[in-house]
Design a protein around this motif. Structure first.
Motif, short mmCIF file in Angstrom:
data_model
loop_
_atom_site.label_atom_id
_atom_site.label_comp_id
_atom_site.label_asym_id
_atom_site.label_seq_id
_atom_site.Cartn_x
_atom_site.Cartn_y
_atom_site.Cartn_z
N ARG A 85 -32.06 -3.28 3.44
CA ARG A 85 -32.87 -2.52 3.77
C ARG A 85 -32.78 -1.33 2.88
N THR B 219 -28.26 -6.04 5.76
CA THR B 219 -28.06 -4.72 5.99
C THR B 219 -28.06 -4.03 4.77
N SER C 233 -25.35 -11.37 6.82
CA SER C 233 -25.51 -9.95 7.74
C SER C 233 -25.51 -9.02 6.61
N HIS C 234 -24.59 -9.01 5.76
CA HIS C 234 -24.35 -8.04 4.79
C HIS C 234 -25.34 -7.87 3.85
#
Length: 478
Positions: free
Chosen positions: A98, A95, A91-92
């Motif tokens: 991007r 994020t 997930s990190h």
């Protein structure tokens, strides 16, 4: 077009403010190879694999320190904790990815618009598209810029084999084509897994297939399904730190270089491999590169690469004579890329005075900023948003084949309408007004068509005239 215009527009990304008349336009292009900088200043602040890995390691350490993923006690507590931890790491990376993507797109655009060696920038982008990955896949997004900057740029003036090996081991490619999930059916990991875990393990052929079909031999290059499977077996063992899931992840040290390419012998399928009629002794980590070296100098690869290069620079209806000469040089030099570029630059077929290609959105937007000598946008995502509107977001093609390179792929009523709309928008945002007629004379010294010249003369104001120029056939073609 005159030869000086062709050198700027067909081989480069358009002149910056003015086409300089050159007595030797071929020499002008070849000189760009001599002064090529693989890591120019515009890219110094871009995310790298090492910086991405270091950032991820720091986040992993913080996760452990905070205790945010503790799951209590019980026989499955460790398993649940590890799973939550792995998901938090991914997930990190999505994020942060991007932000890495937006920064890399702007760095790429800044370099293309400001470069004094636009021919070499076009070469880099040609190869980046040839070895396409897509940031639409969430975990690829943070690695896409690094792949072009670190796996493509440093190798475009060497042998094709070195470029090929560099790209095929980059994390972006391994993630995009699912190599991180590929496990040998008879590997050490599979043999020691329990029946339930074993059912989740298996060979993934995506990377092997696309290397053969899109990166080397071509779809009609003479390989079989058995070659694909054998090559996939040879590639097992290559993976990316911290990204494989489930049983695979539990065999790897999560903290060891997350996001970097690794080789794990426990994932590798043992045994001799036979590909395209040749046998390869199992040399473990070196096996994949040995096969790639042979694929790089295969006659089918020579023909496939030569045809793509010729089409990109000489037009969709490229004469067979040019493809043949390129193929011969490729085979004679074992895929020496500068030798191919020399043939292209000196080929009479690539200097036809009439336009031979329709600019892709990226090419058009770069040439707009170069031609108008416009300042770069302040907002980080503006260029990416424009290209998304025009149908060619950076490093986001619809398939591993990359963006199409034929006129038919980009021309059409809707595409022309979007270019015209964007030309109006861009001219309204320029900090200074630019007179279209003097700019047209500077960028197209051979002259505009009567229709385009009449349109500019009938414009209501300077901005409208400039928008008409940017959406004119002269500006849309190369």
């Amino acid at each position: 077009m005159r030869n000086s215009e062709i050198a700027e527009n067909r081989f480069g990304y358009g002149a910056r403010g003015k086409v300089v008349r050159r007595d030797n336009p071929q020499g002008f292009l070849l000189a760009q190879m001599e002064g090529y900088d693989a890591r120019p200043a515009a890219l110094h602040a871009m995310p790298t694999l090492e910086s991405i890995s270091a950032e991820t390691r720091a986040h992993m350490a913080q996760l452990r320190k905070s205790g945010a993923i503790e799951t209590g006690s019980g026989k499955n507590a460790a398993f649940i904790r590890d799973k939550k931890f792995a998901n938090a790491v991914r997930s990190h990376m999505r994020t942060s990815g991007r932000d890495h993507y937006d920064k890399s797109v702007m760095g790429r655009f800044a370099l293309a618009t400001q470069s004094d060696a636009p021919f070499m920038e076009r070469i880099v982008h040609f190869w980046s598209n040839h070895f396409a990955v897509s940031a639409e896949k969430s975990l690829v997004i943070g690695f896409a810029g690094s792949m072009e900057f670190e796996a493509v740029r440093p190798y475009v003036l060497g042998k094709f084999s070195n470029l090929l090996k560099s790209v095929e081991r980059h994390p972006a490619m391994l993630i995009y084509l699912d190599q991180v999930q590929s496990v040998g059916p008879n590997s050490a990991l599979t043999m020691r897994a329990n029946p339930a875990a074993r059912r989740k393990l298996g060979l993934n052929e995506n990377l092997a297939r696309e290397i053969l079909e899109l990166h080397t031999l071509g779809v009609n290059g003479g390989y079989s399904q058995e070659d694909v499977t054998e090559f996939a077996r040879a590639l097992t063992g290559r993976t990316v730190g911290a990204l494989p899931r489930g049983t695979i992840a539990r065999t790897m040290d999560m903290d060891h270089k997350p996001g970097l390419t690794q080789y794990h012998a426990a994932l590798h399928e043992p045994g001799t491999r036979r590909i395209l009629g040749r046998s390869y002794r199992d040399t473990g980590e070196r096996l994949a590169d040995q096969i790639l070296d042979d694929l790089a100098v295969h006659p089918s690869t020579a023909r496939f690469i030569s045809a793509k290069l010729a089409r990109h620079f000489a037009g969709d209806d490229v004469p067979e004579s040019l493809i043949k000469r390129l193929t011969e040089v490729y085979l004679k030099t074992d895929g020496d890329l500068p030798s191919l570029y020399h043939v292209l630059v000196q080929a009479q077929e690539a200097w036809r005075p009439k336009p031979v290609k329709y600019k892709q959105p990226w090419e058009w937007l770069v040439s707009v900023y170069r031609g108008a000598e416009a300042d770069l946008p302040v907002k980080t995502r503006q260029i990416g948003n424009i290209l998304r509107t025009l149908g060619q977001p950076v490093w986001r093609p619809g398939s591993p084949a990359g963006y199409g390179d034929r006129v038919i792929d980009w021309i059409g009523p809707d595409a022309l309408f979007k270019r015209a709309e964007m030309a109006n928008l861009l001219t309204a945002q320029l900090p200074r007004a630019v007179d279209a007629e003097p700019l047209a004379a500077a960028l197209f010294p051979a002259g505009l068509s009567r229709k385009t010249a009449a349109a500019l003369g009938s414009a209501d104001n300077r901005r409208q005239a400039l928008a008409m120029l940017l959406a004119s056939p002269e500006f849309l073609q190369r």
